[in-house]
Scaffold this motif. Structure first.
Motif, PDB file in Angstrom:
ATOM      1  N   GLY A 184     -86.911 -40.634 111.352  1.00  0.00           N
ATOM      2  CA  GLY A 184     -86.684 -40.748 112.789  1.00  0.00           C
ATOM      3  C   GLY A 184     -85.210 -40.924 113.117  1.00  0.00           C
ATOM      4  O   GLY A 184     -84.705 -40.325 114.072  1.00  0.00           O
ATOM      5  N   LEU A 185     -84.505 -41.743 112.324  1.00  0.00           N
ATOM      6  CA  LEU A 185     -83.073 -41.942 112.555  1.00  0.00           C
ATOM      7  C   LEU A 185     -82.287 -40.651 112.357  1.00  0.00           C
ATOM      8  O   LEU A 185     -81.326 -40.369 113.095  1.00  0.00           O
ATOM      9  N   GLN A 186     -82.676 -39.879 111.345  1.00  0.00           N
ATOM     10  CA  GLN A 186     -82.002 -38.591 111.129  1.00  0.00           C
ATOM     11  C   GLN A 186     -82.122 -37.715 112.373  1.00  0.00           C
ATOM     12  O   GLN A 186     -81.146 -37.127 112.839  1.00  0.00           O
ATOM     13  N   ARG A 187     -83.350 -37.634 112.880  1.00  0.00           N
ATOM     14  CA  ARG A 187     -83.600 -36.788 114.050  1.00  0.00           C
ATOM     15  C   ARG A 187     -82.902 -37.358 115.288  1.00  0.00           C
ATOM     16  O   ARG A 187     -82.271 -36.616 116.055  1.00  0.00           O
ATOM     17  N   TYR A 188     -83.020 -38.674 115.486  1.00  0.00           N
ATOM     18  CA  TYR A 188     -82.469 -39.314 116.686  1.00  0.00           C
ATOM     19  C   TYR A 188     -80.949 -39.179 116.741  1.00  0.00           C
ATOM     20  O   TYR A 188     -80.383 -39.011 117.820  1.00  0.00           O
ATOM     21  N   SER A 189     -80.279 -39.230 115.595  1.00  0.00           N
ATOM     22  CA  SER A 189     -78.813 -39.125 115.575  1.00  0.00           C
ATOM     23  C   SER A 189     -78.345 -37.735 116.015  1.00  0.00           C
ATOM     24  O   SER A 189     -77.183 -37.541 116.349  1.00  0.00           O
ATOM     25  N   ARG A 190     -79.251 -36.757 116.020  1.00  0.00           N
ATOM     26  CA  ARG A 190     -78.904 -35.397 116.433  1.00  0.00           C
ATOM     27  C   ARG A 190     -79.202 -35.147 117.911  1.00  0.00           C
ATOM     28  O   ARG A 190     -78.940 -34.052 118.416  1.00  0.00           O
ATOM     29  N   THR A 191     -79.771 -36.142 118.581  1.00  0.00           N
ATOM     30  CA  THR A 191     -80.038 -36.000 120.012  1.00  0.00           C
ATOM     31  C   THR A 191     -78.870 -36.562 120.815  1.00  0.00           C
ATOM     32  O   THR A 191     -78.034 -37.326 120.300  1.00  0.00           O
ATOM     33  N   GLU A 192     -78.828 -36.199 122.076  1.00  0.00           N
ATOM     34  CA  GLU A 192     -77.768 -36.703 122.949  1.00  0.00           C
ATOM     35  C   GLU A 192     -77.883 -38.216 123.113  1.00  0.00           C
ATOM     36  O   GLU A 192     -76.880 -38.937 123.137  1.00  0.00           O
ATOM     37  N   GLU A 193     -79.163 -38.716 123.201  1.00  0.00           N
ATOM     38  CA  GLU A 193     -79.375 -40.156 123.391  1.00  0.00           C
ATOM     39  C   GLU A 193     -79.010 -40.957 122.142  1.00  0.00           C
ATOM     40  O   GLU A 193     -78.638 -42.130 122.234  1.00  0.00           O
ATOM     41  N   GLY A 194     -79.125 -40.347 120.972  1.00  0.00           N
ATOM     42  CA  GLY A 194     -78.892 -41.078 119.731  1.00  0.00           C
ATOM     43  C   GLY A 194     -77.535 -40.832 119.104  1.00  0.00           C
ATOM     44  O   GLY A 194     -77.311 -41.181 117.935  1.00  0.00           O
ATOM     45  N   ALA A 195     -76.615 -40.239 119.854  1.00  0.00           N
ATOM     46  CA  ALA A 195     -75.310 -39.868 119.295  1.00  0.00           C
ATOM     47  C   ALA A 195     -74.520 -41.099 118.826  1.00  0.00           C
ATOM     48  O   ALA A 195     -74.573 -42.158 119.438  1.00  0.00           O
ATOM     49  N   LEU A 196     -73.814 -40.936 117.707  1.00  0.00           N
ATOM     50  CA  LEU A 196     -72.869 -41.950 117.230  1.00  0.00           C
ATOM     51  C   LEU A 196     -71.699 -41.235 116.574  1.00  0.00           C
ATOM     52  O   LEU A 196     -71.794 -40.035 116.249  1.00  0.00           O
ATOM     53  N   TYR A 197     -70.602 -41.969 116.368  1.00  0.00           N
ATOM     54  CA  TYR A 197     -69.352 -41.335 115.965  1.00  0.00           C
ATOM     55  C   TYR A 197     -68.678 -42.117 114.859  1.00  0.00           C
ATOM     56  O   TYR A 197     -68.869 -43.322 114.709  1.00  0.00           O
ATOM     57  N   THR A 198     -67.871 -41.396 114.077  1.00  0.00           N
ATOM     58  CA  THR A 198     -67.055 -42.014 113.036  1.00  0.00           C
ATOM     59  C   THR A 198     -65.645 -41.420 113.112  1.00  0.00           C
ATOM     60  O   THR A 198     -65.346 -40.662 114.045  1.00  0.00           O
ATOM     61  N   PHE A 199     -64.811 -41.739 112.149  1.00  0.00           N
ATOM     62  CA  PHE A 199     -63.404 -41.323 112.266  1.00  0.00           C
ATOM     63  C   PHE A 199     -62.826 -40.942 110.904  1.00  0.00           C
ATOM     64  O   PHE A 199     -63.408 -41.214 109.847  1.00  0.00           O
TER      65      PHE A 199
END
Length: 680
Positions: free
Chosen positions: A132-147
Motif C-alpha cells: 500500500g505504501l508503494q502505491r500511495y507514494s505514487r499518488t498525488e496525495e501520498g507524495a514525498l520528497y528527498t534531496f
C-alpha cells in the motif's frame, strides 16, 4: 500488427508531461513553496500510513454498531488478492495505534507486534501495508520528497537514507522556516514540523559546503536538488524486510549498514561517512516501514537495536553517532516465541516498548468460507465444487478454534451458528457479546486455514476421475491428515478434532436432507393446492364454520388431521394451535386491508411446514429408497430426474453431485425405514 507497431501504440499512450510531473525535481527554494501549498508532503511515516489506510474509506459491519471495516484491508487495488476476511476488531485496534502515532500521542515510539497462531494473516497484514505504501507514494496525495547534492561534474550525490529535505535547515533557523510554512493555517489544519537530522554523509557534505560558502547555509542549500521519492521494496527504498537467519551468517550491520573497506584507502579513514554503506534495513526503510519477520526469533543483539529505533527513533551505525530514522517498525510472531519473551527477564525493556496486537484465527463461519472461496472456485480450479463443500470444511476449521461454551445447553455447533449471525431462542446480541467476553483467547489455537487449503488441494488432485468435489472427499482428506499434523501437541487434542469431523458430517447430513426434501416438495402447484386446503380449513375452524368437500360437495367439519399434520412439522404444540391459526388469519386479513393477496412464501414458517408435509406425502410415491437397491422403474426414474434437475437448477449441483446427494439421502431414509420395521 507486429511487435514494432505494438510498441508504437503503447508509446503513443504515454505522456511525457505526466512523467515529468510525477518525477518532479527542483531547488530547495521551490520545495519550500511546494511545502507551503501542500504541507502533507512532510508527514511522518506513521502519519502517511494512517492517511493511506483512511484514503480508501470505511464501511459499517452489518449487525455490529461498534465495528467498522477499513476498505484498505479488503485489498481493493489488487482485486482482493490479499483481502483479509473477518479480524475486524484486530484491524480496528491496529488502525487506532496508527492514528495515535500520527497524532504523536506516544505509540509512534513503540514496536508494533502482530501476535497470533501460524496462518492467521499476520504476514498478509504486513504485506498489505508495504504494498500500500508503494502505491500511495505514487499518488498525488501520498507524495514525498528527498534531496541530493550537486557535484562539480554535473552529477548528483543523493542522500543514501532518502531524508526529508527540511532536515537540512539548521536547528536555530527552524522556527522561522516553519512559521513561514505554516502561515495562515487554522488550529485544525496540518502543521509542518522539522524533526531530526540528516544522515552522517549529508551532514559531512553540509559541513564541507558550509566552509566553502563561509558559513552561509542558504548558499549551501543552493547546491541542493529536491526530487520526488517513490517507495519500493524491490528497490529497497523506504521499505525494508528483515528475517532471522543462521547466527553465524548474520550480524547487526544488516540493520544499520557497514563499512565499505574498498573506499577506506581512498578516504583514509573507516570513520569517514563516504567510506560507509548506508544500506542496512533500518537505513533503507527510512521514511517508510520495516517488517521484522518472526521478530522474537532474532538474536538478542538485534533486539537491542530495536529499542533505540523505536523509543528514540535513532540507530547506531558502526563508527558513527546515533542517526535519526523515521520508520514504522512492524514485527510479527507466534505464541511460543511470545511466551519466551515474557519469561525472559532481560527483555523487560523490549516488552515495555512493544504494543501487542492479537491476530487470531477467524471465528465467524461466513468469513472463513470466503477465505476458501477466493482460492477454490470453478474459475480457478476448473472443476465443479459441490454445494456446501467449502462451507463444511470451514465449519470444521472454525469449530477447532472455539472454546466449549459455559452456557448450559448450548452446543459448540450452536455457538458457531450464533457467531455467524443465526438467531436461537433465548439468545440476544448482548448474550453473544457475553459469550465472546468469556473466552479472551478464542481463535488463538486450532486448525490453520493453510491446513484446510492443503487438504482441499489434495482432494482436487486425488479425485481426478470425479467431475465434482464434494464435502466427503475433503472431510476424509482432513481427517486422514490429522494423523501427520505436526502442530497438534497431544493425542487428546487430535482425537477432539476427529470428533469434530463427525459433528460436521452430521450437520451436512441435516443440510442435504433438507435440500432434497425441498427439491422433492418444490412442486409449485401441489404446494399451492395444499396451502389453499389448509387455509380453507383454518378459516372455517377460527370462524366456527364448516368446509365444503370439493369431491362430494357436502359440508364437513374442518379437517383437524390435515391441519395438525402441517403444524406439527414446525413444532406447533396442541396447546398453541389456536393461537397459530389466529395469527395466520390475522396476517391474511391485514394483507387484504392493504389490497394484497396472501402467498405462502411470505410466511417462512408456513412455507417450511407445507414443504415438509408435501415431502412426506410424495416421498413414497417417488420411491427414493429404490435408488439404494438400483432397481428403479421408468415412472420412478422420471420423478427422480425431476428432483435432480431441481437440485441442479436451484441449489448449484451438477449431474454427478446431484446423483451422489440423492443416493446419500436415500441411504439415510432406507436406514430409517429399516429401523422403523425393526421397531414394529
Amino acid at each position: 500488427m507486429n511487435g514494432q507497431s505494438l510498441l508504437q501504440q503503447i508509446s503513443s499512450r504515454q505522456s511525457p508531461e505526466v512523467y515529468h510531473q510525477e518525477h518532479w525535481k527542483g531547488s530547495f527554494a521551490e520545495y519550500l513553496d511546494l511545502v507551503q501549498k501542500h504541507p502533507q508532503v512532510t508527514r511522518t511515516a506513521y502519519q502517511r500510513v494512517y492517511d493511506m489506510i483512511m484514503a480508501d474509506g470505511t464501511y459499517p459491519v452489518e449487525g455490529q454498531k461498534d465495528q467498522i471495516r477499513y476498505r484498505f484491508f479488503d485489498d481493493p487495488h489488487n482485486d482482493g488478492e490479499d483481502g483479509i476476511f473477518g479480524l475486524t476488531r484486530p484491524l480496528m485496534e491496529l488502525v487506532n495505534v496508527f492514528k495515535a502515532a500520527a497524532l504523536k500521542f506516544g505509540t509512534e515510539r513503540r514496536v508494533l507486534l502482530l501476535h497470533g497462531p501460524v496462518g492467521s494473516s499476520k504476514s498478509t497484514i504486513a504485506r498489505l501495508l508495504k504494498r500500500g505504501l508503494q502505491r500511495y507514494s505514487r499518488t498525488e496525495e501520498g507524495a514525498l520528497y528527498t534531496f541530493g547534492w550537486k557535484e562539480d561534474d554535473g552529477s548528483v550525490t543523493w542522500d543514501p537514507m532518502n531524508g526529508e529535505p527540511l532536515q537540512l535547515v539548521p536547528e536555530d533557523q527552524r522556527e522561522q522556516i516553519t512559521s513561514f510554512l505554516n502561515e495562515g493555517r487554522g488550529p485544525d489544519e496540518f502543521k509542518v514540523e522539522i524533526v531530526g537530522d540528516v544522515c552522517p554523509l549529508s551532514r559531512f557534505i553540509f559541513k564541507q559546503r558550509l566552509d566553502k560558502y563561509a558559513g552561509d547555509w542558504t548558499k549551501v542549500l543552493g547546491d541542493i536538488i529536491v526530487r520526488r521519492l517513490f517507495l519500493s521494496e524491490k528497490d529497497r527504498v523506504g521499505i525494508g524486510t528483515f528475517q532471522p537467519k543462521d547466527e553465524k551468517n548474520q550480524d547487526s550491520t544488516e540493520l544499520t549498514g557497514d563499512i565499505n573497506y574498498r573506499k577506506i584507502a581512498e578516504y583514509g579513514s573507516d570513520s569517514d561517512p563516504r567510506a560507509f554503506n548506508f544500506d542496512g534495513e533500518f537505513n533503507v526503510s527510512n521514511r517508510g516501514i520495516i517488517e521484522f519477520v518472526e521478530v522474537l526469533k532474532l538474536d538478542v543483539a538485534f533486539l537491542y537495536d530495536l529499542l533505540g529505533a523505536s523509543q528514540e527513533h535513532k540507530i547506531k551505525p558502526k563508527k558513527f553517532a546515533q542517526t535519526d530514522i523515521d520508520t514504522v517498525i512492524l514485527g510479527h510472531t507466534n505464541e511460543p516465541e511470545y511466551r519466551r519473551l515474557q519469561s525472559n527477564e532481560f527483555m523487560e525493556a523490549l516488552r515495555d516498548r512493544t504494543i501487542k496486537i492479537d491476530v487470531p484465527y477467524v471465528t465467524v463461519l461466513s468469513d472463513e468460507i470466503r477465505i476458501y472461496q477466493k482460492d477454490y472456485n470453478p474459475t480457478r480450479v476448473k472443476k465443479h465444487i459441490a454445494p456446501h463443500t467449502l462451507e463444511i470444511a470451514a465449519m470444521w476449521s472454525v469449530l477447532t478454534r472455539l472454546e466449549e461454551p459455559k452456557h448450559h445447553g448450548l452446543s459448540l455447533l450452536q455457538k458457531l451458528k450464533l457467531y455467524n449471525g443465526k438467531t436461537l431462542p433465548g439468545f440476544t446480541a448482548e448474550n453473544i457479546k457475553q459469550l465472546r467476553r468469556e473466552v479472551k483467547h478464542e481463535g488463538m489455537v486450532g486448525i490453520s486455514p493453510r491446513f484446510v487449503q492443503d487438504k482441499i488441494s489434495n482432494s482436487l488432485v486425488t479425485n481426478t476421475n470425479a467431475t465434482s468435489l464434494n464435502p466427503f472427499m475433503v472431510l476424509n482428506e482432513m481427517e486422514a491428515g490429522l494423523a501427520h499434523h505436526s502442530l497438534i501437541p497431544s493425542e487428546e487434542l487430535r482425537e477432539r478434532y476427529r470428533q469434530l469431523v463427525s459433528v460436521v458430517k452430521d450437520e451436512y447430513t441435516d443440510i442435504v436432507k433438507n435440500e432434497v426434501q425441498r427439491a422433492i416438495a418444490s412442486d409449485e402447484d401441489a404446494l399451492m393446492r395444499l396451502c389453499a386446503n389448509y387455509i380453507d380449513n383454518v378459516k372455517a375452524y377460527t370462524q366456527r364454520e364448516r368446509v365444503k368437500n370439493r369431491f362430494t360437495g357436502q359440508d364437513e367439519e374442518p379437517d383437524e388431521r390435515l391441519m395438525r399434520s402441517i403444524e406439527e412439522r414446525i413444532d406447533i404444540p396442541e396447546s398453541r394451535k389456536d393461537d397459530f391459526r389466529r395469527e395466520i388469519m390475522n396476517y391474511i386479513g391485514a394483507l387484504a386491508i392493504d389490497g394484497k393477496t396472501f402467498n405462502y412464501k411470505t410466511n417462512e414458517r408456513l412455507q417450511k411446514a407445507l414443504e415438509m408435509k408435501l415431502f412426506e406425502d410424495q416421498k413414497d410415491t417417488i420411491k427414493l429408497t429404490s435408488l439404494v437397491s438400483n432397481v428403479v422403474d421408468k415412472d420412478t426414474q422420471e420423478k427422480i430426474d425431476i428432483v435432480k434437475s431441481r437440485l441442479i437448477r436451484n441449489y448449484g449441483y451438477n449431474d454427478e453431485s446431484a446423483t451422489d446427494v440423492l443416493q446419500y439421502v436415500a441411504s439415510i431414509f432406507a436406514r430409517g425405514d429399516a429401523k422403523n420395521e425393526q421397531r414394529k
